[in-house]
Design a protein around this motif. Structure first.
Motif, PDB file in Angstrom:
ATOM      1  N   LEU A  71      11.000  -4.813 -20.276  1.00 60.97           N
ATOM      2  CA  LEU A  71      10.214  -4.372 -21.433  1.00 60.97           C
ATOM      3  C   LEU A  71       9.828  -5.547 -22.318  1.00 60.97           C
ATOM      4  O   LEU A  71       8.729  -5.572 -22.887  1.00 60.97           O
ATOM      5  CB  LEU A  71      11.011  -3.336 -22.242  1.00 60.97           C
ATOM      6  CG  LEU A  71      11.238  -1.984 -21.541  1.00 60.97           C
ATOM      7  CD1 LEU A  71      12.091  -1.074 -22.411  1.00 60.97           C
ATOM      8  CD2 LEU A  71       9.900  -1.319 -21.222  1.00 60.97           C
ATOM      9  N   GLU A  72      10.719  -6.523 -22.442  1.00 63.89           N
ATOM     10  CA  GLU A  72      10.407  -7.724 -23.222  1.00 63.89           C
ATOM     11  C   GLU A  72       9.373  -8.591 -22.497  1.00 63.89           C
ATOM     12  O   GLU A  72       8.386  -9.042 -23.085  1.00 63.89           O
ATOM     13  CB  GLU A  72      11.685  -8.535 -23.477  1.00 63.89           C
ATOM     14  CG  GLU A  72      12.718  -7.843 -24.341  1.00 63.89           C
ATOM     15  CD  GLU A  72      12.386  -7.916 -25.831  1.00 63.89           C
ATOM     16  OE1 GLU A  72      11.393  -8.594 -26.180  1.00 63.89           O
ATOM     17  OE2 GLU A  72      13.108  -7.294 -26.616  1.00 63.89           O
ATOM     18  N   LEU A  73       9.577  -8.814 -21.217  1.00 64.13           N
ATOM     19  CA  LEU A  73       8.686  -9.693 -20.453  1.00 64.13           C
ATOM     20  C   LEU A  73       7.292  -9.108 -20.285  1.00 64.13           C
ATOM     21  O   LEU A  73       6.294  -9.833 -20.250  1.00 64.13           O
ATOM     22  CB  LEU A  73       9.294  -9.975 -19.070  1.00 64.13           C
ATOM     23  CG  LEU A  73      10.439 -10.966 -19.018  1.00 64.13           C
ATOM     24  CD1 LEU A  73      10.930 -11.120 -17.578  1.00 64.13           C
ATOM     25  CD2 LEU A  73      10.016 -12.327 -19.565  1.00 64.13           C
ATOM     26  N   LYS A  74       7.207  -7.775 -20.187  1.00 57.95           N
ATOM     27  CA  LYS A  74       5.916  -7.130 -20.002  1.00 57.95           C
ATOM     28  C   LYS A  74       4.963  -7.491 -21.136  1.00 57.95           C
ATOM     29  O   LYS A  74       3.797  -7.834 -20.921  1.00 57.95           O
ATOM     30  CB  LYS A  74       6.097  -5.611 -19.918  1.00 57.95           C
ATOM     31  CG  LYS A  74       4.811  -4.837 -19.702  1.00 57.95           C
ATOM     32  CD  LYS A  74       5.088  -3.349 -19.541  1.00 57.95           C
ATOM     33  CE  LYS A  74       5.650  -2.749 -20.817  1.00 57.95           C
ATOM     34  NZ  LYS A  74       5.759  -1.270 -20.763  1.00 57.95           N
ATOM     35  N   ASP A  75       5.470  -7.423 -22.368  1.00 57.72           N
ATOM     36  CA  ASP A  75       4.643  -7.761 -23.527  1.00 57.72           C
ATOM     37  C   ASP A  75       4.330  -9.251 -23.569  1.00 57.72           C
ATOM     38  O   ASP A  75       3.226  -9.656 -23.956  1.00 57.72           O
ATOM     39  CB  ASP A  75       5.348  -7.342 -24.817  1.00 57.72           C
ATOM     40  CG  ASP A  75       5.435  -5.830 -24.959  1.00 57.72           C
ATOM     41  OD1 ASP A  75       4.613  -5.130 -24.334  1.00 57.72           O
ATOM     42  OD2 ASP A  75       6.325  -5.344 -25.681  1.00 57.72           O
ATOM     43  N   ILE A  76       5.293 -10.065 -23.175  1.00 61.50           N
ATOM     44  CA  ILE A  76       5.077 -11.518 -23.178  1.00 61.50           C
ATOM     45  C   ILE A  76       3.972 -11.900 -22.197  1.00 61.50           C
ATOM     46  O   ILE A  76       3.066 -12.694 -22.522  1.00 61.50           O
ATOM     47  CB  ILE A  76       6.384 -12.257 -22.853  1.00 61.50           C
ATOM     48  CG1 ILE A  76       7.389 -12.071 -23.995  1.00 61.50           C
ATOM     49  CG2 ILE A  76       6.120 -13.738 -22.592  1.00 61.50           C
ATOM     50  CD1 ILE A  76       8.768 -12.619 -23.698  1.00 61.50           C
ATOM     51  N   PHE A  77       4.015 -11.338 -20.990  1.00 64.00           N
ATOM     52  CA  PHE A  77       2.987 -11.649 -19.991  1.00 64.00           C
ATOM     53  C   PHE A  77       1.614 -11.137 -20.435  1.00 64.00           C
ATOM     54  O   PHE A  77       0.597 -11.782 -20.211  1.00 64.00           O
ATOM     55  CB  PHE A  77       3.366 -11.057 -18.636  1.00 64.00           C
ATOM     56  CG  PHE A  77       4.215 -11.960 -17.805  1.00 64.00           C
ATOM     57  CD1 PHE A  77       3.649 -12.927 -16.988  1.00 64.00           C
ATOM     58  CD2 PHE A  77       5.604 -11.863 -17.833  1.00 64.00           C
ATOM     59  CE1 PHE A  77       4.433 -13.766 -16.218  1.00 64.00           C
ATOM     60  CE2 PHE A  77       6.394 -12.705 -17.074  1.00 64.00           C
ATOM     61  CZ  PHE A  77       5.803 -13.665 -16.258  1.00 64.00           C
ATOM     62  N   LYS A  78       1.593  -9.959 -21.079  1.00 64.70           N
ATOM     63  CA  LYS A  78       0.319  -9.428 -21.577  1.00 64.70           C
ATOM     64  C   LYS A  78      -0.247 -10.335 -22.659  1.00 64.70           C
ATOM     65  O   LYS A  78      -1.453 -10.646 -22.670  1.00 64.70           O
ATOM     66  CB  LYS A  78       0.536  -8.016 -22.141  1.00 64.70           C
ATOM     67  CG  LYS A  78      -0.716  -7.361 -22.712  1.00 64.70           C
ATOM     68  CD  LYS A  78      -1.766  -7.107 -21.644  1.00 64.70           C
ATOM     69  CE  LYS A  78      -2.880  -6.193 -22.133  1.00 64.70           C
ATOM     70  NZ  LYS A  78      -3.605  -6.720 -23.303  1.00 64.70           N
ATOM     71  N   ASN A  79       0.598 -10.790 -23.571  1.00 66.29           N
ATOM     72  CA  ASN A  79       0.146 -11.692 -24.631  1.00 66.29           C
ATOM     73  C   ASN A  79      -0.329 -13.018 -24.062  1.00 66.29           C
ATOM     74  O   ASN A  79      -1.309 -13.606 -24.542  1.00 66.29           O
ATOM     75  CB  ASN A  79       1.265 -11.926 -25.648  1.00 66.29           C
ATOM     76  CG  ASN A  79       1.588 -10.686 -26.450  1.00 66.29           C
ATOM     77  OD1 ASN A  79       0.745  -9.796 -26.588  1.00 66.29           O
ATOM     78  ND2 ASN A  79       2.798 -10.605 -26.978  1.00 66.29           N
ATOM     79  N   LEU A  80       0.367 -13.491 -23.031  1.00 66.02           N
ATOM     80  CA  LEU A  80      -0.023 -14.747 -22.392  1.00 66.02           C
ATOM     81  C   LEU A  80      -1.387 -14.620 -21.727  1.00 66.02           C
ATOM     82  O   LEU A  80      -2.237 -15.510 -21.836  1.00 66.02           O
ATOM     83  CB  LEU A  80       1.038 -15.148 -21.367  1.00 66.02           C
ATOM     84  CG  LEU A  80       0.792 -16.452 -20.598  1.00 66.02           C
ATOM     85  CD1 LEU A  80       0.705 -17.630 -21.550  1.00 66.02           C
ATOM     86  CD2 LEU A  80       1.891 -16.681 -19.568  1.00 66.02           C
ATOM     87  N   GLN A  81      -1.606 -13.490 -21.050  1.00 64.11           N
ATOM     88  CA  GLN A  81      -2.894 -13.255 -20.407  1.00 64.11           C
ATOM     89  C   GLN A  81      -4.016 -13.166 -21.439  1.00 64.11           C
ATOM     90  O   GLN A  81      -5.083 -13.772 -21.267  1.00 64.11           O
ATOM     91  CB  GLN A  81      -2.846 -11.976 -19.583  1.00 64.11           C
ATOM     92  CG  GLN A  81      -4.164 -11.641 -18.883  1.00 64.11           C
ATOM     93  CD  GLN A  81      -4.086 -10.334 -18.126  1.00 64.11           C
ATOM     94  OE1 GLN A  81      -3.037  -9.693 -18.086  1.00 64.11           O
ATOM     95  NE2 GLN A  81      -5.180  -9.936 -17.522  1.00 64.11           N
TER      96      GLN A  81
END
Length: 299
Positions: A71-81
Motif C-alpha cells: 500500500l505504501e509502495l503503490k502510492d510511491i510508484f504512482k507519484n514517481l510515474q
C-alpha cells in the motif's frame, strides 16, 4: 548516516507481483522470467528480514507486512510515474501526437495546423487518423479528437464547437428539375447517410416531415465522403455545420433550408487526466480552444 534503500528492481518486482498476486503476470509485465521475479522477491525479503508472500493452495497471498508495504509502495510508484511524466511534458519542445477522425482532420484540423506550428515551432505535430472512438487513450497518443457525448472513463474531455445538423446539397441539385422548396420535397431526392440512417430519421421526425423514405440512399463510412457525394450532386446530405464549413464557404455546397437541429453529439478534445496543463499538451489545448471560441462567435 547514509540510509540504505532496497534495490529498485526488487521493489518493482514486488509491486507488480503484489498488484497481480501472481509472479507469472508480474514477469510478463516486466518482460523478465518468472524465476527472475522470484529471485528479486527473495532478495527483497532477505533485505527486509520479512516474509512478504505466502503460498496457499496454489494461490499467492500477501502477508500482513507485505500488504502494508504494498500500500505504501503503490502510492510511491504512482507519484514517481506522475513526476516523470510532468517533467517530460514540461518543456514546449518535442513532439505531440494528435489522434483524430479522418473527416475532422481533413475538414478542420489540417487547414489550421500551420497556425499552431507558427506559434510553437519547437513542437513537432504528428497527426494520426483513427476510424472510431474507443473511449481510451493509449500511451503513444498525447491528445485526441473524439465524437460523442463527452463521457469517457479515465480521460478529460473539452467540448469543441456546438454543432448543428442541416440538409446540404450541390447548387446544381437545388437548381435542377426536381423541386426543393419545402422540407416535404426531400421525398423527391436521394438521401445521403453518414454511417447510418438514424440521423436522417431523427432529423425528419424532429421537424415533423412525413412521406420521406429514409431507407433509400447510400451509406458512407466517413463524413467527408458524404459531403463529397453531395457536392457532386449525387443527393442530399445531412451535414455537420463544422465539417461542412469549407464546402459551404467555397460554394460547393449550399443549405436549401433554414431548419437546423442542434446535435446531441459533438467533437471533443480529450487527454489523459491531469495532463491538460502540461507543456506541449497545454499549448495545443489552449490553441484549439481559443480558435474554437473565436469561430463559434461568428456562427
Amino acid at each position: 548516516m547514509q540510509r540504505r534503500l532496497p534495490p529498485l528492481n526488487a521493489l518493482k518486482a514486488f509491486e507488480a507481483a503484489a498488484r497481480h498476486l501472481s509472479f507469472t503476470r508480474a514477469a510478463d509485465e516486466l518482460f523478465v522470467t518468472q524465476a527472475a521475479v522470484s529471485h528479486q522477491i527473495k532478495a527483497l525479503e532477505d533485505f527486509l528480514s520479512l516474509k512478504l508472500f505466502i503460498r496457499r493452495n496454489r494461490t499467492l497471498l500477501l502477508t500482513e507486512e507485505g500488504q502494508a508495504y504494498f500500500l505504501e509502495l503503490k502510492d510511491i510508484f504512482k507519484n514517481l510515474q506522475d513526476a516523470t511524466e510532468r517533467l517530460l511534458a514540461r518543456g514546449s519542445k518535442g513532439a505531440i501526437t494528435v489522434a483524430t477522425p479522418p473527416s475532422f482532420a481533413s475538414q478542420w484540423l489540417v487547414p489550421r495546423i500551420s497556425q499552431f506550428s507558427q506559434l510553437f515551432p519547437d513542437i513537432d505535430v504528428r497527426l494520426k487518423a483513427i476510424d472510431f472512438d474507443e473511449g481510451f487513450l493509449t500511451d503513444d497518443i498525447d491528445v485526441a479528437i473524439y465524437y460523442g457525448r463527452g463521457r469517457w472513463n479515465g480521460i478529460q474531455a473539452d467540448k469543441l464547437h456546438t454543432e448543428f445538423l442541416t440538409p446540404l446539397c450541390s447548387p446544381s441539385l437545388f437548381q435542377g428539375t426536381k423541386p426543393l422548396k419545402t422540407l416535404s420535397d426531400l421525398k423527391h431526392h436521394v438521401l445521403l447517410h453518414d454511417s447510418s440512417r438514424a440521423m436522417w430519421k431523427m432529423w425528419l421526425q424532429h421537424f415533423g416531415v412525413h412521406g420521406v423514405n429514409v431507407n433509400q440512399g447510400p451509406v458512407f463510412s466517413h463524413s467527408m465522403m458524404v459531403m463529397q457525394a453531395a457536392a457532386l450532386g449525387q443527393g442530399i446530405a445531412l451535414g455537420n455545420s463544422v465539417l461542412a464549413k469549407p464546402e459551404l464557404d467555397a460554394g460547393r455546397l449550399i443549405m436549401p433550408f433554414e431548419e437546423k437541429l442542434e446535435s446531441r453529439d459533438a467533437y471533443y478534445l480529450v487527454y489523459h487526466e491531469g495532463h491538460g496543463d502540461m507543456g506541449k499538451i497545454a499549448a495545443f489545448r489552449e490553441w484549439v480552444m481559443k480558435l474554437v471560441k473565436e469561430e463559434q462567435a461568428f456562427v
